[in-house]
Every structure is written in C-alpha cells, then in structure tokens.
Design a protein around this motif. Structure first.
Motif, PDB file in Angstrom:
ATOM      1  N   ILE A   5       0.933  -1.128  -0.047  1.00 55.77           N
ATOM      2  CA  ILE A   5       0.020   0.048  -0.127  1.00 55.77           C
ATOM      3  C   ILE A   5       0.867   1.308   0.058  1.00 55.77           C
ATOM      4  CG2 ILE A   5      -1.728   1.326   1.200  1.00 55.77           C
ATOM      5  CD1 ILE A   5      -2.624  -1.700   2.487  1.00 55.77           C
ATOM      6  N   SER A   6       0.862   1.993  -1.003  1.00 56.96           N
ATOM      7  CA  SER A   6       1.838   3.084  -1.082  1.00 56.96           C
ATOM      8  C   SER A   6       1.188   4.499  -1.370  1.00 56.96           C
ATOM      9  CB  SER A   6       2.682   2.788  -2.538  1.00 56.96           C
ATOM     10  OG  SER A   6       2.049   2.723  -3.671  1.00 56.96           O
ATOM     11  N   THR A   7       2.035   5.527  -1.330  1.00 54.24           N
ATOM     12  CA  THR A   7       1.592   6.872  -1.287  1.00 54.24           C
ATOM     13  C   THR A   7       2.725   7.708  -1.808  1.00 54.24           C
ATOM     14  OG1 THR A   7       0.226   8.767  -0.722  1.00 54.24           O
ATOM     15  CG2 THR A   7       1.647   7.629   0.856  1.00 54.24           C
ATOM     16  N   LEU A   8       2.448   8.818  -2.579  1.00 46.24           N
ATOM     17  CA  LEU A   8       3.673   9.575  -2.574  1.00 46.24           C
ATOM     18  C   LEU A   8       3.279  10.832  -1.913  1.00 46.24           C
ATOM     19  CD1 LEU A   8       3.630   9.703  -6.574  1.00 46.24           C
ATOM     20  CD2 LEU A   8       5.283   8.613  -5.273  1.00 46.24           C
ATOM     21  N   ILE A   9       4.414  11.331  -1.506  1.00 43.18           N
ATOM     22  CA  ILE A   9       4.592  12.586  -0.570  1.00 43.18           C
ATOM     23  C   ILE A   9       5.852  13.443  -1.001  1.00 43.18           C
ATOM     24  CG2 ILE A   9       4.835  13.462   1.945  1.00 43.18           C
ATOM     25  CD1 ILE A   9       3.829  10.794   2.795  1.00 43.18           C
ATOM     26  N   ASP A  10       5.535  14.492  -1.427  1.00 42.37           N
ATOM     27  CA  ASP A  10       6.620  15.253  -2.051  1.00 42.37           C
ATOM     28  C   ASP A  10       7.527  14.552  -3.223  1.00 42.37           C
ATOM     29  OD1 ASP A  10       5.853  17.497  -0.545  1.00 42.37           O
ATOM     30  OD2 ASP A  10       7.294  16.860   1.169  1.00 42.37           O
ATOM     31  N   GLU A  11       6.636  13.804  -4.005  1.00 46.27           N
ATOM     32  CA  GLU A  11       7.195  13.024  -5.263  1.00 46.27           C
ATOM     33  C   GLU A  11       8.086  11.794  -4.681  1.00 46.27           C
ATOM     34  OE1 GLU A  11       8.688  15.266  -8.286  1.00 46.27           O
ATOM     35  OE2 GLU A  11       7.195  16.858  -8.119  1.00 46.27           O
ATOM     36  N   GLN A  12       8.001  11.562  -3.333  1.00 53.17           N
ATOM     37  CA  GLN A  12       8.724  10.255  -2.769  1.00 53.17           C
ATOM     38  C   GLN A  12       7.920   9.142  -2.426  1.00 53.17           C
ATOM     39  OE1 GLN A  12      12.377  10.345  -2.478  1.00 53.17           O
ATOM     40  NE2 GLN A  12      12.093  12.289  -3.668  1.00 53.17           N
ATOM     41  N   VAL A  13       8.250   7.986  -2.707  1.00 52.25           N
ATOM     42  CA  VAL A  13       7.347   6.858  -2.344  1.00 52.25           C
ATOM     43  C   VAL A  13       7.253   6.426  -1.062  1.00 52.25           C
ATOM     44  CG1 VAL A  13       6.822   4.400  -2.922  1.00 52.25           C
ATOM     45  CG2 VAL A  13       7.649   5.889  -4.777  1.00 52.25           C
ATOM     46  N   TYR A  14       6.305   6.410  -0.357  1.00 52.41           N
ATOM     47  CA  TYR A  14       5.818   5.860   1.129  1.00 52.41           C
ATOM     48  C   TYR A  14       5.193   4.523   0.948  1.00 52.41           C
ATOM     49  CZ  TYR A  14       8.319   9.990   2.886  1.00 52.41           C
ATOM     50  OH  TYR A  14       9.113  10.961   3.178  1.00 52.41           O
ATOM     51  N   CYS A  15       5.410   3.677   1.924  1.00 57.84           N
ATOM     52  CA  CYS A  15       4.500   2.544   2.109  1.00 57.84           C
ATOM     53  C   CYS A  15       4.164   2.287   3.629  1.00 57.84           C
ATOM     54  CB  CYS A  15       5.358   1.026   1.605  1.00 57.84           C
ATOM     55  SG  CYS A  15       5.592   1.156  -0.243  1.00 57.84           S
ATOM     56  N   LEU A  48      -5.997  -4.926   0.027  1.00 60.18           N
ATOM     57  CA  LEU A  48      -7.141  -4.212  -0.092  1.00 60.18           C
ATOM     58  C   LEU A  48      -7.743  -3.932   1.041  1.00 60.18           C
ATOM     59  CD1 LEU A  48      -8.243  -5.466  -3.638  1.00 60.18           C
ATOM     60  CD2 LEU A  48      -7.394  -3.226  -3.108  1.00 60.18           C
ATOM     61  N   GLU A  49      -7.899  -5.287   1.816  1.00 58.04           N
ATOM     62  CA  GLU A  49      -8.518  -5.278   3.458  1.00 58.04           C
ATOM     63  C   GLU A  49      -8.030  -4.138   4.366  1.00 58.04           C
ATOM     64  OE1 GLU A  49      -8.628  -9.408   4.364  1.00 58.04           O
ATOM     65  OE2 GLU A  49     -10.077  -9.830   3.020  1.00 58.04           O
ATOM     66  N   ILE A  50      -6.527  -4.394   4.205  1.00 57.26           N
ATOM     67  CA  ILE A  50      -6.023  -3.476   5.055  1.00 57.26           C
ATOM     68  C   ILE A  50      -6.048  -1.914   4.792  1.00 57.26           C
ATOM     69  CG2 ILE A  50      -3.506  -2.654   5.928  1.00 57.26           C
ATOM     70  CD1 ILE A  50      -4.499  -5.112   7.339  1.00 57.26           C
ATOM     71  N   LEU A  51      -6.218  -1.604   3.375  1.00 61.55           N
ATOM     72  CA  LEU A  51      -6.381  -0.116   2.899  1.00 61.55           C
ATOM     73  C   LEU A  51      -7.896   0.211   3.238  1.00 61.55           C
ATOM     74  CD1 LEU A  51      -5.445   2.234   1.478  1.00 61.55           C
ATOM     75  CD2 LEU A  51      -6.217   1.083  -0.687  1.00 61.55           C
ATOM     76  N   ASN A  52      -8.739  -0.593   3.409  1.00 58.41           N
ATOM     77  CA  ASN A  52     -10.153  -0.292   3.486  1.00 58.41           C
ATOM     78  C   ASN A  52      -9.984  -0.025   5.264  1.00 58.41           C
ATOM     79  OD1 ASN A  52     -11.319  -0.381   1.203  1.00 58.41           O
ATOM     80  ND2 ASN A  52     -11.782  -2.482   1.304  1.00 58.41           N
ATOM     81  N   TRP A  53      -9.630  -0.935   5.855  1.00 61.92           N
ATOM     82  CA  TRP A  53      -9.465  -0.665   7.465  1.00 61.92           C
ATOM     83  C   TRP A  53      -8.727   0.642   7.948  1.00 61.92           C
ATOM     84  CZ3 TRP A  53      -6.006   0.530  11.036  1.00 61.92           C
ATOM     85  CH2 TRP A  53      -6.537   0.287  12.280  1.00 61.92           C
ATOM     86  N   ILE A  54      -7.803   1.107   7.127  1.00 64.46           N
ATOM     87  CA  ILE A  54      -6.849   2.319   7.189  1.00 64.46           C
ATOM     88  C   ILE A  54      -7.994   3.327   7.017  1.00 64.46           C
ATOM     89  CG2 ILE A  54      -5.266   3.964   6.310  1.00 64.46           C
ATOM     90  CD1 ILE A  54      -3.404   1.391   6.222  1.00 64.46           C
ATOM     91  N   LYS A  55      -8.708   3.186   5.947  1.00 65.20           N
ATOM     92  CA  LYS A  55      -9.676   4.446   5.637  1.00 65.20           C
ATOM     93  C   LYS A  55     -10.729   4.561   6.696  1.00 65.20           C
ATOM     94  CE  LYS A  55      -9.028   4.381   0.508  1.00 65.20           C
ATOM     95  NZ  LYS A  55      -9.604   3.733  -0.772  1.00 65.20           N
ATOM     96  N   LYS A  56     -11.184   3.432   7.234  1.00 61.61           N
ATOM     97  CA  LYS A  56     -12.306   3.546   8.260  1.00 61.61           C
ATOM     98  C   LYS A  56     -11.639   3.903   9.735  1.00 61.61           C
ATOM     99  CE  LYS A  56     -15.137  -0.001   5.855  1.00 61.61           C
ATOM    100  NZ  LYS A  56     -15.670  -1.281   5.779  1.00 61.61           N
ATOM    101  N   ASN A  57     -10.726   3.540  10.068  1.00 61.67           N
ATOM    102  CA  ASN A  57     -10.073   3.521  11.247  1.00 61.67           C
ATOM    103  C   ASN A  57      -8.769   4.417  11.753  1.00 61.67           C
ATOM    104  OD1 ASN A  57     -11.709   1.323  12.490  1.00 61.67           O
ATOM    105  ND2 ASN A  57     -10.811   0.474  10.889  1.00 61.67           N
ATOM    106  N   ASP A  58      -8.137   5.082  10.739  1.00 63.18           N
ATOM    107  CA  ASP A  58      -7.017   5.704  11.019  1.00 63.18           C
ATOM    108  C   ASP A  58      -7.045   7.003  10.148  1.00 63.18           C
ATOM    109  OD1 ASP A  58      -4.372   6.915  11.197  1.00 63.18           O
ATOM    110  OD2 ASP A  58      -3.760   5.150  11.459  1.00 63.18           O
ATOM    111  N   LYS A  59      -7.474   8.064  10.868  1.00 64.41           N
ATOM    112  CA  LYS A  59      -7.825   9.328  10.309  1.00 64.41           C
ATOM    113  C   LYS A  59      -6.431   9.990   9.651  1.00 64.41           C
ATOM    114  CE  LYS A  59     -12.041  10.600  12.355  1.00 64.41           C
ATOM    115  NZ  LYS A  59     -12.756  11.696  13.374  1.00 64.41           N
ATOM    116  N   ASP A  60      -5.473   9.938  10.329  1.00 64.20           N
ATOM    117  CA  ASP A  60      -3.973  10.539  10.127  1.00 64.20           C
ATOM    118  C   ASP A  60      -3.632   9.815   8.664  1.00 64.20           C
ATOM    119  OD1 ASP A  60      -4.192  12.318  12.086  1.00 64.20           O
ATOM    120  OD2 ASP A  60      -2.913  10.821  13.368  1.00 64.20           O
ATOM    121  N   LEU A  61      -3.562   8.567   8.534  1.00 66.01           N
ATOM    122  CA  LEU A  61      -3.288   7.768   7.392  1.00 66.01           C
ATOM    123  C   LEU A  61      -4.118   7.875   6.156  1.00 66.01           C
ATOM    124  CD1 LEU A  61      -1.669   4.299   8.325  1.00 66.01           C
ATOM    125  CD2 LEU A  61      -0.321   6.369   7.402  1.00 66.01           C
ATOM    126  N   ALA A  62      -5.328   7.724   6.632  1.00 62.63           N
ATOM    127  CA  ALA A  62      -6.554   7.808   5.732  1.00 62.63           C
ATOM    128  C   ALA A  62      -6.451   9.472   4.874  1.00 62.63           C
ATOM    129  CB  ALA A  62      -8.033   7.894   6.191  1.00 62.63           C
TER     130      ALA A  62
END
Length: 76
Positions: A5-15, A48-62
């Motif tokens: 599960i990844s994202t870009l922050i300031d054009e850098q990859v974070y997982c 996908l299950e972990i990503l859905n959990w993050i979206k529902k339960n962790d406002k900072d990461l979401a």
C-alpha cells in the motif's frame, strides 16, 4: 505476487508498515530494497482489506491518497 500500500509525498514513495510497538500502521519512506522489506506486503485481497481498514479507522493515514501496487514496482 506481493502487493504493498503506497503513496507519494513530495514525489517520494512511502509504504504502509505495521508498527507492533505502537499497535498501528505507519509510513516508511522507500529509498532502498531494505526499506521495502519492512513494508506491509500481502496478496491483493489482504492489501485491499488493510487499505479499507485504514480508511475507516485511521484518520491520519487516511488523509493520504493510497494505491495498492505490486511490490516489484519499487525494487531497484
């Protein structure tokens, strides 16, 4: 195949990675293959299950725009 599960922050990859001491998921900056080995890796369904959990339960990461990617995409 393994997915992360990844994202870009300031054009850098974070997982997303599990931090058992904090009992939550956090982000790790992916600069080297050794960093990627610390990231949460799973089959597609698990990621996908972990990503859905993050979206529902962790406002900072979401607040980040995540995607589920093949782990191999970030191997150097």
């Amino acid at each position: 195949m393994s997915y992360v599960i990844s994202t870009l922050i300031d054009e850098q990859v974070y997982c997303v990675y599990p931090d058992p001491e904090a009992n939550k998921f956090k982000l790790i900056h992916i600069q080297f293959d050794s960093d990627l080995s610390k990231a949460y890796c799973s089959n597609l369904t698990g990621a996908l299950e972990i990503l859905n959990w993050i979206k529902k339960n962790d406002k900072d990461l979401a607040s980040h725009e995540f995607s589920v990617q093949l782990e191999a995409r970030y191997l150097r």
